[in-house]
Design a protein around this motif. Structure first.
Motif, short mmCIF file in Angstrom:
data_model
loop_
_atom_site.label_atom_id
_atom_site.label_comp_id
_atom_site.label_asym_id
_atom_site.label_seq_id
_atom_site.Cartn_x
_atom_site.Cartn_y
_atom_site.Cartn_z
N ILE A 1 6.27 -0.08 -0.55
CA ILE A 1 6.22 -0.19 0.92
C ILE A 1 5.49 1.03 1.47
O ILE A 1 5.92 2.16 1.25
N LYS A 2 4.38 0.77 2.15
CA LYS A 2 3.67 1.86 2.84
C LYS A 2 4.00 1.74 4.32
O LYS A 2 3.89 0.65 4.89
N ASP B 1 -9.02 7.62 6.50
CA ASP B 1 -9.73 6.62 5.69
C ASP B 1 -8.79 5.50 5.25
O ASP B 1 -9.14 4.32 5.27
N LEU B 2 -7.57 5.90 4.88
CA LEU B 2 -6.58 4.92 4.46
C LEU B 2 -6.13 4.06 5.65
O LEU B 2 -5.97 2.84 5.53
N ALA B 3 -5.98 4.72 6.80
CA ALA B 3 -5.61 3.98 8.02
C ALA B 3 -6.70 2.97 8.36
O ALA B 3 -6.42 1.84 8.78
N LYS B 4 -7.95 3.35 8.13
CA LYS B 4 -9.07 2.44 8.39
C LYS B 4 -9.05 1.29 7.40
O LYS B 4 -9.21 0.12 7.77
N ASP C 1 -1.28 10.11 -5.06
CA ASP C 1 -2.72 9.87 -4.95
C ASP C 1 -3.33 10.53 -3.72
O ASP C 1 -4.47 10.25 -3.36
N LYS C 2 -2.55 11.35 -3.04
CA LYS C 2 -3.09 12.06 -1.88
C LYS C 2 -2.28 13.33 -1.63
O LYS C 2 -1.12 13.42 -2.10
N GLU D 1 6.73 4.86 1.03
CA GLU D 1 5.89 6.03 1.32
C GLU D 1 5.52 6.07 2.80
O GLU D 1 4.88 5.15 3.31
N MET D 2 5.96 7.12 3.49
CA MET D 2 5.48 7.36 4.84
C MET D 2 4.08 7.94 4.75
O MET D 2 3.84 8.86 3.97
N ILE D 3 3.14 7.39 5.53
CA ILE D 3 1.77 7.90 5.54
C ILE D 3 1.40 8.27 6.97
O ILE D 3 1.47 7.43 7.88
N GLU D 4 1.02 9.54 7.17
CA GLU D 4 0.66 10.00 8.51
C GLU D 4 -0.78 9.57 8.80
O GLU D 4 -1.73 10.07 8.18
N SER D 5 -0.92 8.62 9.72
CA SER D 5 -2.22 7.96 9.93
C SER D 5 -3.32 8.92 10.39
O SER D 5 -4.48 8.75 10.01
#
Lengths: 219, 323
Positions: A142-143, A182-185, A74-75, A173-177
């Motif tokens: 798990i994010k 927007d996702l981090a927010k 999704d990204k 899923e590792m997500i680089e903030s």
């Protein structure tokens, strides 16, 4: 422009020399509005050049709908790491391990270790943890929100990846903030690593194996 | 910050054993512990290095300009170089362990790490320090919701936000430098009448035009419900109260020694730092200490390295004496 310098390449080559089964890096990018998508492709290509066991597949987020649906992308940029289940690579398995954003900085360690785990077929979790993970019978997502300068974060990412490896219902899923602000927010990420399990459990910090497991079991 | 790629560190070093009696166990792998490891290995001592995470506080330091041989080096790179040096020697490494405790047995020592115990003839304590808490309302409740102790980790999360750094030493000033590229405004709030950090850091901060320095003041409350929304600052001289709306609070008010490892065993000062003599000997024969966990006044990387070397050579002389 290359991402990995010669010294890093040499170290990576040594680390990847132990790979046994083939690993595929599936890279999802798009042409527009993605400042790091080109870097994602370069990184995947450089990794593949360092080991005969690594191959890559590239897909466009907007065009290759079947693949984005299959890997629940999704990204962009996003990497899925899948592994051959036998030595002849007749079958491939998606362990639910994804990296969204460039896994550079300290997350390069998580990325390399995920490739190793998928190839060697060993999560290195304790037997007690493996037994507990077998009891999970519903989907667990798990994010793990990280920054690339966070030395604590790979501990959380690698543990989540190990959990995903052991049970097909678990995905990590590792997500680089800094990339997905927007996702981090949305998830109120003000400290990393921040872990979100199935949207309802959230915590900050790299917990040891038993405590992280307890959070998953309570989801 | 320039993009970098950290490669896992687990290539050459051997696994620890609970069955043998090591010559020396070194607890902690910051600059002091890693230097002690090199010196012990070069004396061919059978060495076990036990550590929570490799690198110690230096890993959290963005830039270092006072370690000889390097005009500028990042903490991560310096730590990597230290590690590469210990990798050359056949030491055993136990890492990612939880809290361990030192025990004195008859003629030997044990390091108890939960389910497992490791034994040695001598011990070098190099467990360093950790961040001190501010101890005000809202600090614990809003940790991870805008309150943080790790500027190098969390600075990228505060892009275009207003933040405060509490403290005035080098840690506070380097946190400010980490934040210059991200935050829109930085308050530096110090309890003393001046900033104790190096002038060279201060120049960088002033040149950024983003910082407002508030001296002789203490934070009495961190406010917010779901996340940090502001702080209350009280001037210690005038008792004037100032409310500041902001998004992040970086706490850099000094450090606490990780001396619990040797609790009830060694003489410590009132700050719980281990008291050592000029040869890094503690109050118990066979136990040596070095680096930030000791009462040695100045906490600097180069001093920790020197003390690590001294502790290792003292341990070597001690072992020669008991052999």
């Amino acid at each position: 422009m290359p991402l990995l310098d010669d010294k890093v390449k040499e170290s990576v080559k040594t680390l990847l020399s132990v790979l046994t089964r083939n690993v595929k890096l599936i890279v999802f990018t798009q042409e527009k509005e993605c400042s790091t998508c080109m870097d994602a492709i370069v990184l995947a290509e450089e990794m593949a050049a360092l080991s005969g066991k690594i191959s890559i597949e590239k897909y466009d987020f907007g065009i290759d709908k079947n693949k984005t649906d299959q890997f629940k992308i999704d990204k962009v940029p996003s990497f899925a790491i899948i592994g051959a289940t036998d030595s002849s690579s007749s079958q491939w398995k998606d362990y639910g391990i994804k990296f969204s954003g460039i896994p550079a900085g300290y997350e390069f360690t998580s990325f390399l270790n995920a490739i190793k785990m998928v190839s060697l077929g060993n999560s290195e979790l304790s037997q007690k943890t493996k037994d507990a993970l077998k009891t999970i019978n519903k989907p667990i997502n798990i994010k793990i929100f990280v920054t690339l300068t966070c030395p604590y974060c790979p501990t959380a990412v690698m543990l989540a990846n190990r959990f995903a490896f052991e049970n097909d219902l678990i995905s990590a899923e590792m997500i680089e903030s800094a990339e997905f602000t927007d996702l981090a927010k949305k998830y109120n990420v003000y400290g990393v690593p921040k872990i979100v399990i199935n949207e309802n459990i959230q915590f900050e910090g790299a917990l040891p194996e038993d405590l992280f497991l307890a959070k998953i079991l309570s989801a | 910050m320039d993009i970098f790629f950290e490669v896992p560190k687990d290539v050459k070093i051997t696994s620890p054993s609970t069955d043998k009696l090591y010559d020396v166990i070194i607890a902690g792998s910051g600059p002091a512990g890693m230097t002690a490891s090199v010196y012990c290995s070069r004396k061919k001592l059978d060495t076990l290095l036990i550590t929570k995470d490799v690198g110690g506080q230096v890993v959290w330091t963005s830039g270092i300009e006072n370690y000889m041989g390097y005009q500028y080096i990042t903490g991560r790179d310096l730590s990597e170089k230290f590690y590469q040096q210990i990798e050359q020697f056949p030491i055993s490494l136990l890492k990612d362990v939880g809290p361990c405790h030192l025990e004195k047995l008859e003629n030997k020592f044990a390091v108890n790490c939960g389910e497992k115990k490791y034994y040695s003839k001598s011990v070098i304590v190099a467990t360093g320090k950790r961040n001190r808490e501010l101890g005000v309302n809202g600090e614990k409740e809003l940790l991870g919701r805008g309150v943080t102790y790790c500027s190098v980790c969390d600075a990228p999360l505060f892009k275009d936000k207003i933040v405060a750094i509490i403290g005035g030493g080098n840690s506070a000033l380097t946190a400010a430098i980490d934040l210059i590229s991200y935050a829109s405004k930085i308050f530096i709030i110090n309890i003393l009448d001046n900033l104790q950090g190096d002038e060279v850091f201060l120049d960088k901060i002033k040149n950024s035009n983003k910082a407002e320095i508030i001296l002789s003041s203490e934070v009495s409350k961190i406010k917010g419900t779901e996340k940090v929304e502001g702080i209350t600052v009280k001037n210690r001289k005038t008792s004037q109260i100032r409310e500041i709306e902001l998004d992040g609070v970086f706490i850099e008010v000094g450090l606490m020694p990780n001396s619990e490892f040797a609790n009830n065993l060694l003489n410590m000062n009132d700050q719980k730092e281990i008291v050592v003599d000029c040869n890094c000997k503690t109050s118990i024969d066979g136990i040596f200490a070095c680096g930030d966990v000791t009462a040695v006044l100045d906490k600097q990387i180069i001093i920790a390295c020197g003390e690590g070397a001294k502790a290792a050579l003292s341990a070597y002389r001690y072992l020669l004496g008991i052999k």
